[in-house]
Design an enzyme around this catalytic site. Structure first.
Site, PDB file in Angstrom:
ATOM      1  N   ASN A 214       7.951  -5.575  -0.815  1.00 39.57           N
ATOM      2  CA  ASN A 214       7.931  -4.375  -0.117  1.00 39.57           C
ATOM      3  C   ASN A 214       6.550  -4.431   0.465  1.00 39.57           C
ATOM      4  O   ASN A 214       5.634  -3.806  -0.367  1.00 39.57           O
ATOM      5  CB  ASN A 214       8.500  -3.174  -0.755  1.00 39.57           C
ATOM      6  CG  ASN A 214       8.476  -1.900   0.098  1.00 39.57           C
ATOM      7  OD1 ASN A 214       7.763  -2.168   1.235  1.00 39.57           O
ATOM      8  ND2 ASN A 214       9.075  -0.758  -0.137  1.00 39.57           N
TER       9      ASN A 214
ATOM     10  N   ARG B  70       5.318  11.157  -2.072  1.00 38.68           N
ATOM     11  CA  ARG B  70       5.119  10.572  -0.768  1.00 38.68           C
ATOM     12  C   ARG B  70       6.224  10.844  -0.011  1.00 38.68           C
ATOM     13  O   ARG B  70       7.207  10.193  -0.017  1.00 38.68           O
ATOM     14  CB  ARG B  70       4.797   9.319  -0.637  1.00 38.68           C
ATOM     15  CG  ARG B  70       4.591   8.551   0.704  1.00 38.68           C
ATOM     16  CD  ARG B  70       4.438   7.058   0.622  1.00 38.68           C
ATOM     17  NE  ARG B  70       4.158   6.537   1.728  1.00 38.68           N
ATOM     18  CZ  ARG B  70       4.276   5.091   2.290  1.00 38.68           C
ATOM     19  NH1 ARG B  70       4.869   4.481   1.451  1.00 38.68           N
ATOM     20  NH2 ARG B  70       4.049   4.931   3.401  1.00 38.68           N
TER      21      ARG B  70
ATOM     22  N   HIS C 239      12.706  -2.315   1.568  1.00 37.93           N
ATOM     23  CA  HIS C 239      12.302  -1.316   2.126  1.00 37.93           C
ATOM     24  C   HIS C 239      13.099  -0.195   1.493  1.00 37.93           C
ATOM     25  O   HIS C 239      14.358  -0.389   1.791  1.00 37.93           O
ATOM     26  CB  HIS C 239      12.212  -1.266   3.793  1.00 37.93           C
ATOM     27  CG  HIS C 239      11.502  -2.411   4.345  1.00 37.93           C
ATOM     28  ND1 HIS C 239       9.798  -2.322   4.257  1.00 37.93           N
ATOM     29  CD2 HIS C 239      11.643  -3.290   4.854  1.00 37.93           C
ATOM     30  CE1 HIS C 239       9.612  -3.392   5.095  1.00 37.93           C
ATOM     31  NE2 HIS C 239      10.430  -4.017   5.240  1.00 37.93           N
ATOM     32  N   LEU C 240      12.599   0.996   1.385  1.00 42.06           N
ATOM     33  CA  LEU C 240      13.368   2.041   0.902  1.00 42.06           C
ATOM     34  C   LEU C 240      13.934   2.666   2.035  1.00 42.06           C
ATOM     35  O   LEU C 240      15.109   2.982   2.145  1.00 42.06           O
ATOM     36  CB  LEU C 240      12.434   3.136   0.529  1.00 42.06           C
ATOM     37  CG  LEU C 240      11.743   2.798  -0.985  1.00 42.06           C
ATOM     38  CD1 LEU C 240      10.442   2.721  -1.059  1.00 42.06           C
ATOM     39  CD2 LEU C 240      12.169   3.793  -2.127  1.00 42.06           C
ATOM     40  N   SER C 241      13.204   2.587   3.178  1.00 44.21           N
ATOM     41  CA  SER C 241      13.798   3.180   4.422  1.00 44.21           C
ATOM     42  C   SER C 241      14.253   2.280   5.385  1.00 44.21           C
ATOM     43  O   SER C 241      13.952   1.064   5.193  1.00 44.21           O
ATOM     44  CB  SER C 241      12.662   4.237   5.160  1.00 44.21           C
ATOM     45  OG  SER C 241      11.667   3.319   5.646  1.00 44.21           O
TER      46      SER C 241
ATOM     47  N   HIS D  49       4.319  -4.581   9.290  1.00 45.54           N
ATOM     48  CA  HIS D  49       4.402  -4.189  10.419  1.00 45.54           C
ATOM     49  C   HIS D  49       2.945  -4.738  11.026  1.00 45.54           C
ATOM     50  O   HIS D  49       2.811  -4.793  12.198  1.00 45.54           O
ATOM     51  CB  HIS D  49       4.392  -2.793  10.741  1.00 45.54           C
ATOM     52  CG  HIS D  49       5.552  -2.190  10.189  1.00 45.54           C
ATOM     53  ND1 HIS D  49       6.905  -2.547  10.216  1.00 45.54           N
ATOM     54  CD2 HIS D  49       5.591  -1.097   9.064  1.00 45.54           C
ATOM     55  CE1 HIS D  49       7.735  -1.786   9.049  1.00 45.54           C
ATOM     56  NE2 HIS D  49       6.722  -1.033   8.804  1.00 45.54           N
TER      57      HIS D  49
ATOM     58  N   GLU E 151      13.025  -9.403   1.717  1.00 44.96           N
ATOM     59  CA  GLU E 151      11.943  -8.362   1.993  1.00 44.96           C
ATOM     60  C   GLU E 151      12.768  -6.750   1.657  1.00 44.96           C
ATOM     61  O   GLU E 151      14.216  -6.863   2.002  1.00 44.96           O
ATOM     62  CB  GLU E 151      11.971  -8.278   3.592  1.00 44.96           C
ATOM     63  CG  GLU E 151      11.148  -7.254   4.054  1.00 44.96           C
ATOM     64  CD  GLU E 151      11.110  -7.459   5.722  1.00 44.96           C
ATOM     65  OE1 GLU E 151      10.830  -8.592   6.181  1.00 44.96           O
ATOM     66  OE2 GLU E 151      10.709  -6.415   6.479  1.00 44.96           O
TER      67      GLU E 151
ATOM     68  N   PRO F 116       0.786  -1.259   0.038  1.00 47.98           N
ATOM     69  CA  PRO F 116       0.016  -0.018   0.011  1.00 47.98           C
ATOM     70  C   PRO F 116       0.780   1.089  -0.150  1.00 47.98           C
ATOM     71  O   PRO F 116       1.883   1.332   0.727  1.00 47.98           O
ATOM     72  CB  PRO F 116      -0.745  -0.100   1.209  1.00 47.98           C
ATOM     73  CG  PRO F 116       0.239  -0.812   2.211  1.00 47.98           C
ATOM     74  CD  PRO F 116       0.758  -1.990   1.439  1.00 47.98           C
ATOM     75  N   ASN F 117       0.296   2.349  -0.703  1.00 48.52           N
ATOM     76  CA  ASN F 117       0.864   3.648  -0.744  1.00 48.52           C
ATOM     77  C   ASN F 117       2.150   3.758  -1.548  1.00 48.52           C
ATOM     78  O   ASN F 117       2.790   4.746  -1.665  1.00 48.52           O
ATOM     79  CB  ASN F 117       1.140   4.196   0.711  1.00 48.52           C
ATOM     80  CG  ASN F 117      -0.297   4.174   1.387  1.00 48.52           C
ATOM     81  OD1 ASN F 117      -1.134   5.007   0.743  1.00 48.52           O
ATOM     82  ND2 ASN F 117      -0.267   3.638   2.565  1.00 48.52           N
TER      83      ASN F 117
ATOM     84  N   ALA G 281       3.212  -0.732   4.912  1.00 54.26           N
ATOM     85  CA  ALA G 281       2.865  -0.705   6.356  1.00 54.26           C
ATOM     86  C   ALA G 281       2.326  -2.125   6.677  1.00 54.26           C
ATOM     87  O   ALA G 281       2.333  -2.615   8.036  1.00 54.26           O
ATOM     88  CB  ALA G 281       1.606   0.304   6.504  1.00 54.26           C
TER      89      ALA G 281
ATOM     90  N   ARG H  26      13.411   3.988  12.614  1.00 57.75           N
ATOM     91  CA  ARG H  26      12.235   4.792  12.524  1.00 57.75           C
ATOM     92  C   ARG H  26      11.545   4.859  13.707  1.00 57.75           C
ATOM     93  O   ARG H  26      12.048   4.129  14.666  1.00 57.75           O
ATOM     94  CB  ARG H  26      11.486   4.708  11.103  1.00 57.75           C
ATOM     95  CG  ARG H  26      12.262   4.967  10.005  1.00 57.75           C
ATOM     96  CD  ARG H  26      11.572   4.626   8.750  1.00 57.75           C
ATOM     97  NE  ARG H  26      10.449   5.688   8.843  1.00 57.75           N
ATOM     98  CZ  ARG H  26       9.451   5.479   7.735  1.00 57.75           C
ATOM     99  NH1 ARG H  26       9.410   4.723   6.756  1.00 57.75           N
ATOM    100  NH2 ARG H  26       8.332   6.562   7.947  1.00 57.75           N
TER     101      ARG H  26
ATOM    102  N   ARG I  86       7.539   0.558  13.532  1.00 54.58           N
ATOM    103  CA  ARG I  86       8.032   0.122  12.122  1.00 54.58           C
ATOM    104  C   ARG I  86       9.291  -0.866  12.562  1.00 54.58           C
ATOM    105  O   ARG I  86       9.791  -1.672  11.503  1.00 54.58           O
ATOM    106  CB  ARG I  86       8.417   1.248  11.401  1.00 54.58           C
ATOM    107  CG  ARG I  86       7.316   2.258  10.931  1.00 54.58           C
ATOM    108  CD  ARG I  86       7.754   3.174   9.911  1.00 54.58           C
ATOM    109  NE  ARG I  86       6.951   4.399  10.022  1.00 54.58           N
ATOM    110  CZ  ARG I  86       5.857   4.584   9.129  1.00 54.58           C
ATOM    111  NH1 ARG I  86       5.461   3.386   8.126  1.00 54.58           N
ATOM    112  NH2 ARG I  86       4.954   5.507   9.078  1.00 54.58           N
TER     113      ARG I  86
ATOM    114  N   TYR J 188      11.383   8.782   1.487  1.00 56.96           N
ATOM    115  CA  TYR J 188      11.387   7.770   0.813  1.00 56.96           C
ATOM    116  C   TYR J 188      12.023   8.144  -0.708  1.00 56.96           C
ATOM    117  O   TYR J 188      12.092   7.431  -1.708  1.00 56.96           O
ATOM    118  CB  TYR J 188       9.890   7.391   0.339  1.00 56.96           C
ATOM    119  CG  TYR J 188       9.282   6.827   1.642  1.00 56.96           C
ATOM    120  CD1 TYR J 188       9.713   5.548   1.908  1.00 56.96           C
ATOM    121  CD2 TYR J 188       8.117   7.440   2.098  1.00 56.96           C
ATOM    122  CE1 TYR J 188       9.062   4.978   3.103  1.00 56.96           C
ATOM    123  CE2 TYR J 188       7.630   6.943   3.287  1.00 56.96           C
ATOM    124  CZ  TYR J 188       8.071   5.727   3.827  1.00 56.96           C
ATOM    125  OH  TYR J 188       7.478   5.187   4.895  1.00 56.96           O
TER     126      TYR J 188
ATOM    127  N   ASP K 111       1.920 -15.747   6.144  1.00 59.23           N
ATOM    128  CA  ASP K 111       1.208 -17.134   5.779  1.00 59.23           C
ATOM    129  C   ASP K 111       1.301 -17.364   4.262  1.00 59.23           C
ATOM    130  O   ASP K 111       1.346 -18.426   3.836  1.00 59.23           O
ATOM    131  CB  ASP K 111      -0.042 -17.142   6.468  1.00 59.23           C
ATOM    132  CG  ASP K 111       0.133 -17.419   7.824  1.00 59.23           C
ATOM    133  OD1 ASP K 111       1.192 -17.823   8.507  1.00 59.23           O
ATOM    134  OD2 ASP K 111      -0.941 -17.216   8.794  1.00 59.23           O
TER     135      ASP K 111
END
Ligand code: DQA
Length: 150
Positions: free
Chosen positions: A73, A17, A99-101, A79, A97, A9-10, A76, A106, A110, A22, A86
């Protein structure tokens, strides 16, 4: 070899954003660069992005027998979602996995990932480049890139 690149999402909002977190690279630009890296590595990439969790779960189910592995990725949902882990373990999908950040630098909420324990590896904190690093690591782990391939 086919690899899925699954974004949650997002992430369709990348570029506008919270650019201080990001960066300003759009998802389309990330995907276009990954295409070039995929060509270099000799892998075919299948891209998708989801703002509905159930649709991402179904996409993971549909990876079964179609791709050798995935970059994930989950935004949210990283978390919050045991259901996503699953799904990934349910179809035995090897994944990295992404993540940009750096999620561990953080807010406390997170710092926990429901996916991490099932991942081959995690790349976080390198901005848009996290995806390229993750792709190179995944392809290497799956035995698809010749030794010395950059
Ligand atoms: C993110 C980190 C998550 O905490 C956040 O919810 C995102 C993006 C990242 O790529 O840094 O949506 O996954």
């Amino acid at each position: 070899m086919r690899i899925a690149v699954l974004n949650g999402p997002n992430l369709n909002l990348l570029g506008i954003r919270e650019p201080e977190i990001y960066g300003t690279t759009t998802l389309a630009e990330i995907e276009s660069h990954l295409e070039e890296v995929g060509t270099e590595l000799g892998v075919t990439l299948l891209f998708s992005q989801f703002n509905e969790e159930g649709r991402m779960i179904e996409a993971i189910h549909n990876c079964r027998g179609v791709v050798a592995g995935a970059l994930v990725n989950a935004g949210a949902w990283t978390h919050t979602s045991l259901a996503l882990r699953d799904a990934l373990t349910g179809v035995s999908l090897p994944f990295v996995e992404v993540h940009l950040s750096n999620i561990h630098a953080r807010e406390p909420e997170r710092r926990h990932s429901w996916l991490a324990s099932a991942a081959l590896g995690i790349v976080a904190g390198f901005g848009a480049e996290s995806y390229e690093l993750a792709l190179r690591g995944l392809v290497r782990a799956l035995g698809g890139a010749p030794t010395g391939a950059r």
